[in-house]
Each structure stands twice: as C-alpha cells, then as structure tokens.
Design an enzyme around this catalytic site. Structure first.
Site, PDB file in Angstrom:
ATOM      1  N   ASP A  38      -2.889 -18.214   1.072  1.00 34.88           N
ATOM      2  CA  ASP A  38      -3.912 -18.892   0.258  1.00 34.88           C
ATOM      3  C   ASP A  38      -4.587 -19.994   1.072  1.00 34.88           C
ATOM      4  OD1 ASP A  38      -1.405 -20.082   0.182  1.00 34.88           O
ATOM      5  OD2 ASP A  38      -1.512 -20.723  -1.898  1.00 34.88           O
TER       6      ASP A  38
ATOM      7  N   LYS B 104       3.217 -15.355   2.730  1.00 40.23           N
ATOM      8  CA  LYS B 104       3.386 -16.109   1.477  1.00 40.23           C
ATOM      9  C   LYS B 104       4.882 -16.362   1.318  1.00 40.23           C
ATOM     10  CE  LYS B 104       1.776 -17.781  -2.438  1.00 40.23           C
ATOM     11  NZ  LYS B 104       0.943 -19.001  -2.483  1.00 40.23           N
TER      12      LYS B 104
ATOM     13  N   ASP C 272     -12.138  -9.032   4.919  1.00 37.84           N
ATOM     14  CA  ASP C 272     -13.440  -9.034   4.232  1.00 37.84           C
ATOM     15  C   ASP C 272     -14.025 -10.445   4.236  1.00 37.84           C
ATOM     16  OD1 ASP C 272     -13.174  -6.332   3.576  1.00 37.84           O
ATOM     17  OD2 ASP C 272     -13.926  -6.620   1.535  1.00 37.84           O
TER      18      ASP C 272
ATOM     19  N   TYR D  42       0.828  -1.213   0.000  1.00 35.65           N
ATOM     20  CA  TYR D  42       0.000   0.000   0.000  1.00 35.65           C
ATOM     21  C   TYR D  42       0.862   1.262   0.000  1.00 35.65           C
ATOM     22  CZ  TYR D  42      -4.602  -2.097   0.985  1.00 35.65           C
ATOM     23  OH  TYR D  42      -5.796  -2.765   0.921  1.00 35.65           O
TER      24      TYR D  42
ATOM     25  N   ASP E  64      -6.222  -6.969   4.481  1.00 32.51           N
ATOM     26  CA  ASP E  64      -7.371  -6.339   3.826  1.00 32.51           C
ATOM     27  C   ASP E  64      -8.287  -7.421   3.256  1.00 32.51           C
ATOM     28  OD1 ASP E  64      -8.959  -4.318   2.566  1.00 32.51           O
ATOM     29  OD2 ASP E  64      -7.949  -4.793   0.682  1.00 32.51           O
TER      30      ASP E  64
HETATM   31  C1  IPM Z   1     -10.305  -1.260   4.190  1.00 30.99           C
HETATM   32  C2  IPM Z   1     -10.548  -0.699   2.817  1.00 30.99           C
HETATM   33  C3  IPM Z   1      -9.399   0.203   2.438  1.00 30.99           C
HETATM   34  C4  IPM Z   1      -8.135  -0.623   2.464  1.00 30.99           C
HETATM   35  C5  IPM Z   1      -9.576   0.907   1.085  1.00 30.99           C
HETATM   36  C6  IPM Z   1     -10.862   1.706   1.028  1.00 30.99           C
HETATM   37  C7  IPM Z   1      -8.392   1.769   0.749  1.00 30.99           C
HETATM   38  O1  IPM Z   1     -10.743  -1.734   1.901  1.00 30.99           O
HETATM   39  O2  IPM Z   1     -10.192  -0.459   5.139  1.00 30.99           O
HETATM   40  O3  IPM Z   1     -10.240  -2.475   4.314  1.00 30.99           O
HETATM   41  O4  IPM Z   1      -7.822  -1.308   1.485  1.00 30.99           O
HETATM   42  O5  IPM Z   1      -7.439  -0.584   3.477  1.00 30.99           O
HETATM   43 MG    MG Z   2     -10.825  -3.677   2.787  1.00 35.13          MG
END
Ligand code: IPM
Ligand code: MG
Length: 359
Positions: A222, A190, A250, A142, A246
């Site tokens: 993975d 990884k 999710d 990032y 990240d």
């Molecule tokens: C998160 C989001 C952010 C990230 C984006 C919006 C830049 O997906 O906070 O998980 O990737 O960190």
């Molecule tokens: Mg995210």
C-alpha cells in the site's frame, strides 16, 4: 539467424498492434539478414469461438515449439459470461504456466518526449522515472485454488500460496536485474497481514547475503502504491508477487504517460520467452486503427534482446521509437496540448517506426 516466432494476435486491438510489430520485425530481418518465421496461434476469446477453449493443447504446443511468443491482448465483453475457468484470460494464465515463464519484467521509464503526457507534476517527473517491476508470474493467488460454493449463501475462496523455492527464483531475478542497473532492489509485500508476504520477506533477506553489492529495502504494497506517485525516482528495481505486480505495474505505466507504451518480457528457465504489451484488449477502440502499437513494438524489441541475443537490432527499434516521438507523432493516448504534435493512427505509427529503422 533463423527464428520461429509464435504469434498470438488475440482479441480486441490485439490483431492491429501485433501487425505493426510484425512490420517492424520484417524490416529488422531484411536489414540484418535474419529469417523470422511466424506461426499463428489462437488464444483467448477467438480460441473460445473457434475451439470452445481459450488455449487448446495444440495451440500451446505451437508456442512451446517456437523460439519465442509474441502476444497482443486477449479478452472482451463478448466472453464476460463465460465460466471462470474458460475465460479468455485463462488462456493467458495457461500459456504463462505452460511455458514456465515465472519472471515478468515490466519497465516503467518515461520517454522525455512524453514528459507532458504524465499526470504527475513536472517537478516530480523532472527527477526521473526509470524503474523495473519484476513480477512473479505463475504463482500466488492467480494459481491457487478458486472456488465458489453454497452455505446458506454463496461463498468464494481464492487461495494465495507461495513456496520458498518459488520466491527464491524470482528473488534472484530481482537481485540480478538490480545488479545490472543502479543496484537498488525494493521487495514489496504485505508482511503486516499475510503469511505469504512474511515468507517472501524472509527469503529476500536470506538471498541478500549472496548479493552484498545490491541494496535491499522492503516496502508494504500500500505504501509502494503511494510512493510510485509521490516519489518514483527512488525506485530502481521492484520485486513483488503476482497480484501486487499486476496492480503496481498498471499504476507505474500511467505515470510514464500511457499504458500503451509499456512492453514486457516473461522468461523462465530457458531463453524461450513470452512478449506482450502490458495493456489489455481495449475492445472499445478495436478495429478503429487508433490503438498505440508502441508497447507491442517495444515488446518485440525485448524479444530480440532477451531471447534472440540481438541487442543491436533491439537498440535500433528503441531508437526508432524515440526518433518518431521526437518528430512529434502521437497516437491518441499519448497526444497532449503541446504545439507541433502530429496525430498518427496505429498503422501510421508502425510505418513511421519502420521508416526510421530503414534510414
Ligand atoms: C496483465 C493482465 C492480466 C493479468 C490479465 C488479463 C489476466 O492484467 O498482464 O497485467 O492480470 O496478469
Ligand atoms: Mg494487468
């Protein structure tokens, strides 16, 4: 206690969900005699529209001067064509880096009331889902150099870079977090491909000698993605680098029912933290009063717990959320076919949680 909270409503559903969290904070303040002062700060698409910059210095300064920051969400299709370094998301990356909040804590815990909203089979859910992803937040790909250039064709590069000290400080958070829980830390990387991951793994094992009471294991990212859906009960604390965290967070949120439920805290060397739900700005449902404000409300609870040393107040918010879910109220994202469930709009959900705290 007097506390100043910088409030970034942001874009999309951001303003709606943050308003509900503030309603809840106000009820807590009144009940416990605290004084919360809110300072509005602009970040993301709305800041681009206003200032031509997703996080102008004066807005960041407001956040640095506050005792903590409460954030909704940023971004949306309106700003998709903006250059990479001026996108709304860049504001988010700059505030994380500007505040030095290297440690992002994302709990994946299933509320028993929402077990049926999980896409996993009941026999997997029954074994329990209660783990935390500790995500490194201000390093890695990032924050490495990004560039696109022409060499007969377009070529793009994004550099992934980690130093031992960056890995060590997040590693320590992983071990400390595990120490306060079931004492199991899984380091995810990884290392079969990446140098940064081999360094990551070596540093984690070096640190493990200082934490003999914590059981350290390694997992390739993975495989981890697979294990989260196959056997989530095996995890207590996962520590991982920025981009893996990240993606995995999710995935982890989804198995608990809805990404709309998951809060996060981001902390660095001081108690000044950044608190935000892990979901995005959901432009498709913005302004309709149907978003789930619980992720933001629980983020406010984390702020009280981790930055303001108000564990009792944080418990009250979390208990109120549980009570309202037990009463059957559901925003659209957590609605299921069970009998007796009552649909609630975003603002109603906030109001119900306030009521539950008062009673
Ligand atoms: C998160 C989001 C952010 C990230 C984006 C919006 C830049 O997906 O906070 O998980 O990737 O960190
Ligand atoms: Mg995210």
């Amino acid at each position: 206690m007097n506390k100043t909270i910088a409030v970034i409503r942001g874009d999309g559903i951001g303003p709606e969900i943050v308003n509900e969290a503030i309603k809840v904070l106000d009820v807590i303040a009144e009940k416990h005699g605290h004084n919360f002062t809110y300072v509005d700060a602009d970040m993301g698409g709305c800041a681009i529209d206003k200032y031509g910059d997703p996080l102008p210095r004066h807005e960041l300064d407001k956040c640095l001067a506050a005792d903590s920051v409460l954030l909704g969400a940023v971004g949306g299709p309106k700003w998709d064509s903006v250059a990479g370094n001026m996108r709304p998301e860049k504001g988010l990356l700059r505030i994380r880096a500007g505040m030095g909040v290297y440690s992002n804590n994302r709990p994946a815990k299933i509320w028993p009331q929402l077990a049926k909203a999980s896409p996993l089979k009941p026999e997997i859910v029954e074994k329990g889902i209660d783990f935390i992803i500790v995500r490194e937040l201000i390093g890695g790909i990032y924050f490495g150099e990004h560039k696109t250039y022409e060499q007969g064709e377009k070529i793009s590069e994004d550099v992934m870079k980690y130093s031992e000290s960056e890995i060590e400080r997040i590693g320590r958070i992983g071990f400390e977090t595990a120490r306060k829980r079931r004492k199991k830390l899984c380091s995810v990387e990884k290392s079969n491909v990446l140098d940064t991951s081999r360094l990551w793994k070596a540093v984690m094992h070096r640190l493990a000698e200082e934490y003999p009471d914590v059981e350290l294991s390694d997992m390739l990212v993975d495989n981890c993605a697979m294990q989260i859906v196959k056997n989530p009960a095996q995890f207590d604390v996962i520590v991982t680098e920025n981009m893996f965290g990240d993606i995995l967070s999710d995935e982890a949120s989804m198995i608990t029912g809805s990404i709309g439920m998951i809060p996060s805290s981001s902390l660095g060397a001081t108690s000044n933290g950044l608190y935000e739900p892990i979901h995005g700005s959901a432009p498709d449902i913005a302004g309709k009063d149907i978003a789930n404000p619980i992720g933001t409300i629980l983020s406010a609870a984390m702020m009280l717990r981790y930055s303001f040393d108000m564990p009792k107040e944080a418990d009250e918010i979390e208990n109120a959320v549980g009570k309202v879910l037990s009463e059957g109220y559901r925003t659209a994202d957590i609605m299921s076919a069970e009998e007796g469930l009552k649909p609630a709009k975003c603002s109603e959900m906030g109001g119900l949680i306030c009521r539950a705290i008062k009673n």
